[in-house]
Scaffold this motif. Sequence first.
Motif, PDB file in Angstrom:
ATOM      1  N   VAL A  68       7.274  27.870  -0.999  1.00 58.13           N
ATOM      2  CA  VAL A  68       7.581  26.790  -1.929  1.00 58.13           C
ATOM      3  C   VAL A  68       8.956  27.088  -2.514  1.00 58.13           C
ATOM      4  N   PHE A  70      11.793  26.546  -5.605  1.00 57.23           N
ATOM      5  CA  PHE A  70      11.950  26.233  -7.018  1.00 57.23           C
ATOM      6  C   PHE A  70      13.427  26.063  -7.343  1.00 57.23           C
ATOM      7  N   ALA A  80       2.117  25.293  -8.037  1.00 57.31           N
ATOM      8  CA  ALA A  80       2.655  24.964  -6.721  1.00 57.31           C
ATOM      9  C   ALA A  80       1.634  25.391  -5.672  1.00 57.31           C
TER      10      ALA A  80
END
Length: 97
Positions: A68, A70, A80
């Motif tokens: 993921v 950010f 997430a």
Amino acid sequence: MKPDDSLTDEVKLQINGHQVWPNRDDGYFSMSTDNEVPMDIGEYFRGKAVVALYDDETVGTDDRLGEVEFEETSRTPGVASVYGNSGSKYELWYEIR
């Protein structure tokens, strides 16, 4: 949390390609379905941070469980979800300060 393997994943967490959890060496943390593990990872980054989870296998190469991304400007805490190719699912509760 749902593991990639049938019962347990040997999880490592990397930020921008560097292992930061469970330690900065070759360690891993065994996790199975519905485990919750508190972490407090302080990692400085500018711009974007890619957080990736790996399953450390005894034989063969590490399996990437997913990642993921950010943004430095994302200041709202949240959750997430990280999905692996074999149906695994991990949820990361995060706060960027």
